[in-house]
Scaffold this active site. Structure first.
Site, PDB file in Angstrom:
ATOM      1  N   CYS A 249     -17.367   0.247 -26.263  1.00  0.00           N
ATOM      2  CA  CYS A 249     -19.024   0.844 -25.826  1.00  0.00           C
ATOM      3  C   CYS A 249     -19.458   1.097 -24.566  1.00  0.00           C
ATOM      4  O   CYS A 249     -20.056   0.913 -23.955  1.00  0.00           O
ATOM      5  CB  CYS A 249     -20.026  -0.181 -26.944  1.00  0.00           C
ATOM      6  SG  CYS A 249     -19.824  -0.286 -28.558  1.00  0.00           S
TER       7      CYS A 249
ATOM      8  N   GLY B 225       3.594  -3.629  -4.644  1.00  0.00           N
ATOM      9  CA  GLY B 225       3.198  -3.936  -6.430  1.00  0.00           C
ATOM     10  C   GLY B 225       3.098  -2.036  -6.956  1.00  0.00           C
ATOM     11  O   GLY B 225       4.551  -2.161  -7.806  1.00  0.00           O
TER      12      GLY B 225
ATOM     13  N   ARG C  43      -7.562   2.169 -14.488  1.00  0.00           N
ATOM     14  CA  ARG C  43      -8.166   2.411 -13.805  1.00  0.00           C
ATOM     15  C   ARG C  43      -8.373   3.457 -13.317  1.00  0.00           C
ATOM     16  O   ARG C  43      -9.702   3.519 -12.520  1.00  0.00           O
ATOM     17  CB  ARG C  43      -6.497   2.510 -13.180  1.00  0.00           C
ATOM     18  CG  ARG C  43      -5.981   1.506 -12.313  1.00  0.00           C
ATOM     19  CD  ARG C  43      -4.572   1.784 -12.188  1.00  0.00           C
ATOM     20  NE  ARG C  43      -4.798   2.246 -10.488  1.00  0.00           N
ATOM     21  CZ  ARG C  43      -4.646   3.252  -9.882  1.00  0.00           C
ATOM     22  NH1 ARG C  43      -4.385   4.406 -10.714  1.00  0.00           N
ATOM     23  NH2 ARG C  43      -4.867   4.354  -8.984  1.00  0.00           N
TER      24      ARG C  43
ATOM     25  N   TYR D 114     -12.129   3.369 -10.795  1.00  0.00           N
ATOM     26  CA  TYR D 114     -11.312   4.342 -10.254  1.00  0.00           C
ATOM     27  C   TYR D 114     -11.948   5.946 -10.571  1.00  0.00           C
ATOM     28  O   TYR D 114     -11.801   6.781  -9.293  1.00  0.00           O
ATOM     29  CB  TYR D 114     -10.726   3.950  -9.341  1.00  0.00           C
ATOM     30  CG  TYR D 114     -10.611   2.669  -9.386  1.00  0.00           C
ATOM     31  CD1 TYR D 114     -11.003   1.371  -8.524  1.00  0.00           C
ATOM     32  CD2 TYR D 114      -9.214   1.986  -9.879  1.00  0.00           C
ATOM     33  CE1 TYR D 114     -10.890   0.445  -8.124  1.00  0.00           C
ATOM     34  CE2 TYR D 114      -9.053   0.163  -9.450  1.00  0.00           C
ATOM     35  CZ  TYR D 114      -9.760  -0.136  -8.726  1.00  0.00           C
ATOM     36  OH  TYR D 114      -9.974  -1.420  -8.116  1.00  0.00           O
TER      37      TYR D 114
ATOM     38  N   GLU E  54       4.630  -6.573   1.005  1.00  0.00           N
ATOM     39  CA  GLU E  54       4.411  -6.577  -0.526  1.00  0.00           C
ATOM     40  C   GLU E  54       3.554  -5.445  -1.141  1.00  0.00           C
ATOM     41  O   GLU E  54       2.772  -5.855  -1.680  1.00  0.00           O
ATOM     42  CB  GLU E  54       2.947  -8.059  -0.171  1.00  0.00           C
ATOM     43  CG  GLU E  54       2.081  -7.103   0.861  1.00  0.00           C
ATOM     44  CD  GLU E  54       0.947  -8.391   1.350  1.00  0.00           C
ATOM     45  OE1 GLU E  54       0.386  -8.444   1.160  1.00  0.00           O
ATOM     46  OE2 GLU E  54       1.318  -9.422   1.503  1.00  0.00           O
TER      47      GLU E  54
ATOM     48  N   GLY F  39       0.466  -1.304   0.053  1.00  0.00           N
ATOM     49  CA  GLY F  39       0.698  -0.341  -0.222  1.00  0.00           C
ATOM     50  C   GLY F  39       0.980   1.352   0.125  1.00  0.00           C
ATOM     51  O   GLY F  39       0.087   2.198   0.091  1.00  0.00           O
TER      52      GLY F  39
END
Length: 405
Positions: free
Chosen positions: A329, A264, A300, A304, A262, A223
């Protein structure tokens, strides 16, 4: 102002848009920054494979002492493909089929349980894991805007279930234990990560006192965010490392667990770019720039409303407002809304920044869109590390008797 680092190098690729390109040196620099911030403990980053599941990238990370955080069968195979096995894999999964657990077990991975019910099934059907942990979700945590309210989370276990889970594992013969929690996503605020880490450390100490467990590791999750907007501040990773060190020294005197993360996005996010070409400019109630990429390439913004900075190859300035859109579409197939850009024309090349994580990996085939290629620049050469999907690829899985005329 965000700059694209290798404009000259991509000129020969511009007939192949849309495509992704990554900065290898930038990726490794981010990994080294993270590792340096935790120099004071036995530390390991387990890269979140879901962010960028591209074997070339996984391989270069593995060569630089990075493990793999896997959450599915395919991610386990990807890790094995680049010879990252054993306890260099941490398998964290949710609602997990036994065959996926079995593959993780066969590879010697650290097993991270998401629910008590998985523990008995695992031991009965597969065996006793050499080392295992449980994912914790507290009632309250900090900075949950993206990751969601813990009380509505499908992930992890509350404290009482955690206690029961570790008791069960001890009874079943597990000898080595870790602890896992993932409480925040994409934050640039060091204090939020610090506060959540204290929740984790305090919980580990409490469980250790109750059950007499000396935990080998604590995975504080990922995060760690990246600055998507030009005005965003960068996460002060050294400051964060020092703050976590102070907490560590406060809570852990009798035993000294390893610290895992962890991440990314923090490793690859800032070092990926989606290159796309302007196909058409439409004047309607506003001005739409139609490009040859779509939400099928980068989900994304549409999913979001996430901001991704856009620059134009060979042009500067902010002369006009545009909506930058794809051809799906769906009306949410938009990379930017009312974005000020240089005046555009057909054939211009747009560079969409900070797509190195959760970009290509979240692509899809809606409207029959084919997946784009991936390239990487290593400081000397551009290499294709995943070819573009073809029509033959798309149709290769279709079955159904005499459907062909």
């Amino acid at each position: 102002m965000k700059k694209f680092p290798f404009e000259k190098e991509i000129i020969r690729l511009l007939d192949n848009t849309p495509f992704y390109i990554y900065d290898e040196k930038g990726i490794l620099k981010s990994l080294k920054k993270l590792q340096s911030a935790f120099f004071w403990c036995d530390f390991k980053e387990y890269f979140a494979v879901k962010a960028t599941p591209t074997p070339y990238i996984l391989k270069i990370l593995g060569k630089n002492n990075c493990g793999m955080d896997c959450s599915s069968l395919v991610e386990l195979y990807l890790s094995e493909m680049v010879n990252i096995i054993g306890e260099n894999i941490l398998f964290t999964s949710n609602n997990t089929p036994l065959k996926e657990y079995k593959k993780a077990y066969d590879l010697g991975a650290i097993i991270n349980f998401d629910d008590i019910g998985h523990i008995n099934k695992f031991v009965k059907k597969i065996g006793i894991p050499k080392i295992a942990s449980i994912r914790y979700i507290p009632k309250e945590s900090y900075g949950t805007d993206i990751i969601g309210d813990p009380l509505n989370s499908k992930f992890g276990m509350p404290f009482d279930n955690i206690i029961e889970g570790y008791k069960k594992m001890k009874e079943l013969g597990v000898k080595r234990f870790g602890f896992h929690s993932m409480l925040v996503s994409n934050t640039l605020e060091e204090d939020l990560i610090e506060k959540n880490t204290e929740i984790i450390f305090r919980t580990v100490k409490r469980i250790s006192d109750i059950l007499n467990i000396e935990f080998e590791f604590i995975d504080i999750g990922g995060g760690f965010g990246i600055p998507y907007k030009p005005e965003d501040k960068e996460l002060d990773i050294d400051k964060l490392g020092n703050e976590i060190r102070e907490l560590y020294e406060k809570y852990f005197i009798e035993f000294k667990p390893k610290i895992f993360t962890e991440n990314g996005r923090y490793i690859t996010g800032s070092h990926g770019y989606l290159i796309t070409k302007v196909l058409h400019i439409k004047e309607s109630y506003k001005t739409y720039v139609g490009v040859d990429a779509s939400m099928a390439n980068l989900m994304r913004p549409g999913m979001y409303k996430a901001y991704h900075h856009i620059t134009v190859l060979g042009k500067e300035g902010k002369n006009k407002k545009y909506d930058v859109v794809g051809s799906l579409c769906e009306n949410n197939d938009k990379f930017a809304i009312d974005r000020e850009l240089p005046e555009l024309e057909e054939g211009d090349i747009l560079i969409i920044h900070d797509v190195g994580a959760h970009g290509h990996s979240m692509g899809f085939n809606y409207n029959g869109k084919l997946r784009s290629a991936e390239y990487i620049y290593d400081g000397k050469d551009i290499k294709m590390i995943r070819r573009a999907q073809t029509l033959d690829d798309y149709f290769s899985t279709i079955q159904g008797g005499d459907i062909y005329v």
